[in-house]
Scaffold this motif. Structure first.
Motif, PDB file in Angstrom:
ATOM      1  N   GLY A   1      16.219  11.808  90.846  1.00 20.62           N
ATOM      2  CA  GLY A   1      17.061  11.668  92.042  1.00 20.62           C
ATOM      3  C   GLY A   1      17.662  10.277  92.156  1.00 20.62           C
ATOM      4  O   GLY A   1      16.939   9.295  92.121  1.00 20.62           O
ATOM      5  N   CYS A   2      19.010  10.228  92.262  1.00 24.87           N
ATOM      6  CA  CYS A   2      19.698   8.937  92.454  1.00 24.87           C
ATOM      7  C   CYS A   2      21.018   9.212  93.170  1.00 24.87           C
ATOM      8  O   CYS A   2      21.299  10.346  93.551  1.00 24.87           O
ATOM      9  N   SER A   3      21.827   8.153  93.341  1.00 26.52           N
ATOM     10  CA  SER A   3      23.052   8.361  94.118  1.00 26.52           C
ATOM     11  C   SER A   3      24.086   9.183  93.349  1.00 26.52           C
ATOM     12  O   SER A   3      24.895   9.888  93.935  1.00 26.52           O
ATOM     13  N   VAL A   4      24.042   9.114  92.005  1.00 26.05           N
ATOM     14  CA  VAL A   4      25.023   9.879  91.214  1.00 26.05           C
ATOM     15  C   VAL A   4      24.792  11.387  91.366  1.00 26.05           C
ATOM     16  O   VAL A   4      25.733  12.162  91.524  1.00 26.05           O
ATOM     17  N   CYS A   5      23.529  11.811  91.365  1.00 30.62           N
ATOM     18  CA  CYS A   5      23.246  13.256  91.470  1.00 30.62           C
ATOM     19  C   CYS A   5      22.948  13.647  92.917  1.00 30.62           C
ATOM     20  O   CYS A   5      22.507  14.772  93.179  1.00 30.62           O
ATOM     21  N   GLY A   6      23.202  12.741  93.855  1.00 32.99           N
ATOM     22  CA  GLY A   6      22.966  13.055  95.267  1.00 32.99           C
ATOM     23  C   GLY A   6      21.501  13.381  95.530  1.00 32.99           C
ATOM     24  O   GLY A   6      21.184  14.291  96.295  1.00 32.99           O
ATOM     25  N   GLN A   7      20.618  12.659  94.861  1.00 28.84           N
ATOM     26  CA  GLN A   7      19.145  12.803  95.005  1.00 28.84           C
ATOM     27  C   GLN A   7      18.605  14.149  94.513  1.00 28.84           C
ATOM     28  O   GLN A   7      17.417  14.428  94.628  1.00 28.84           O
ATOM     29  N   SER A   8      19.477  15.018  93.953  1.00 28.09           N
ATOM     30  CA  SER A   8      18.997  16.360  93.582  1.00 28.09           C
ATOM     31  C   SER A   8      18.438  16.400  92.165  1.00 28.09           C
ATOM     32  O   SER A   8      17.721  17.333  91.793  1.00 28.09           O
TER      33      SER A   8
END
Ligand code: PHE
Length: 338
Positions: free
Chosen positions: A268-275
């Motif tokens: 989860g990170c900002s690129v994958c929107g935490q998903s």
């Protein structure tokens, strides 16, 4: 007098051989041809020459003057062209060479080429189709009926009559199936158009890559296999691929394909929107009606198709946060990809 002329010529030849700058050349010119120059001087002395010799000597002085002018001119050209070797004069051999401004491929071209070559390795053939399409190829043949709400998701620029700017690369599926007998195995890069308001993630023109494989006995497992190999090669060996049920009028069943986030690895990170997942593709089994529109017998053949956005993949791959950067041709941006 004749000896004098010979000596004068010798002295001039020596002077000019040693001359390596224009300033120097100019002073030689004055020295010999100037108002008080050596040649002018001998012309004056002509008066003292016996009358019978005058014509011959006069001619010789004229000849000398001509030769001197010619040599001066030739030397001047030589200096202009920088043909003088050594570091003297106005030519500095220690200066660094002028570097050429070499261009670099556009990031979208880099990604398009990479994706295409990965599919070419798997036996796909690269095909292109027209950007100006008809309603038939862009919609009807792809099982998108005129009044069907699914047309809205393929919002389209109409030109006139039944002509339009293609809103996806899928119409090329039909054009190729009409022309070719299965097995059909193609990859189709190209520009597509949709009347979207321009912002950081939308552009009225963007790029897609379409894939189509039709043969006997093709199943969803083949689709999963091909796309899993592809995503691993594009995003790295550790990449996982996930198929989510979805809907497209031209495929049944349909799926949206996600890859595990190649930035955080799935945590989860900002690129994958935490998903932990990033959507990169639409895909599915070619709808029997679409095979029929392509003049292929769906009882004998089946196939899969997929489509992806090149701009989106390039943005993800290079960490670009605004699609408009691709189209502004700012050298400070494009040069970073050389
Ligand atoms: N044409 C679809 C789109 O533009 C993508 C797609 C292609 C989906 C092929 C399924 C199969 O979004």
């Amino acid at each position: 007098m004749e000896d004098k002329l010979i000596n004068l010529k010798k002295a001039f030849d020596e002077d000019i051989a040693n001359s390596s700058s224009r300033e120097n050349l100019e002073s030689i010119k004055i020295k010999y041809l100037g108002r008080k120059g050596a040649v002018t001087q001998v012309f004056k002395e002509l008066g003292q020459v016996p009358a019978d010799k005058k014509p011959v000597i006069g001619q010789k002085i004229n000849q000398l003057k001509g030769e001197i002018s010619q040599s001066l001119e030739a030397k001047e050209k030589e200096l202009e062209n920088g043909q003088i070797s050594g570091s003297t004069g106005n030519f500095d051999i220690s200066l660094p060479a002028i570097t050429k401004d070499v261009g670099s491929p556009h990031p979208l071209t880099i990604v398009k080429d990479e994706v295409c070559s990965l599919f070419v390795e798997m036996g796909f053939k690269i095909v292109e189709g027209p950007e100006i399409e008809t309603e038939h190829y862009n919609f009807e043949a792809l099982n998108i009926p005129l009044e069907h709400p699914s047309r809205e998701s393929f919002d389209t620029f109409y030109i006139k009559d039944k002509f339009l700017l293609r809103s996806h690369t899928s119409p090329v599926q039909i054009r190729v199936m009409e022309k070719e007998e299965p097995p059909v195995q193609i990859i189709v890069p190209g520009k597509v158009y949709r009347p979207d308001a321009v912002d950081a993630s939308h552009s009225y023109m963007f790029h897609q890559i379409e894939g189509l494989l039709v043969d006997k006995g093709i199943t969803f497992a083949h689709l999963k296999g091909v796309l899993s190999v592809f995503t691993k090669k594009l995003f790295g060996e550790k990449t996982k691929t996930r198929f989510r049920p979805s809907f497209f009028p031209f495929t049944e069943p349909s799926a949206e394909v996600d890859v595990s986030c190649f930035i955080c690895g799935g945590t989860g990170c900002s690129v994958c929107g935490q998903s932990g997942w990033i959507e990169i593709l639409g895909a599915g089994m070619v709808h029997p009606k679409v095979l029929k529109a392509g003049e292929i017998d769906s009882k004998e053949y089946s196939g899969f198709a997929f489509g992806m956005g090149v701009d989106r993949i390039a943005m993800l791959k290079y960490g670009i946060n605004d699609i408009r950067l691709f189209y502004e041709n700012d050298l400070r941006f494009t040069k970073q990809f050389s």
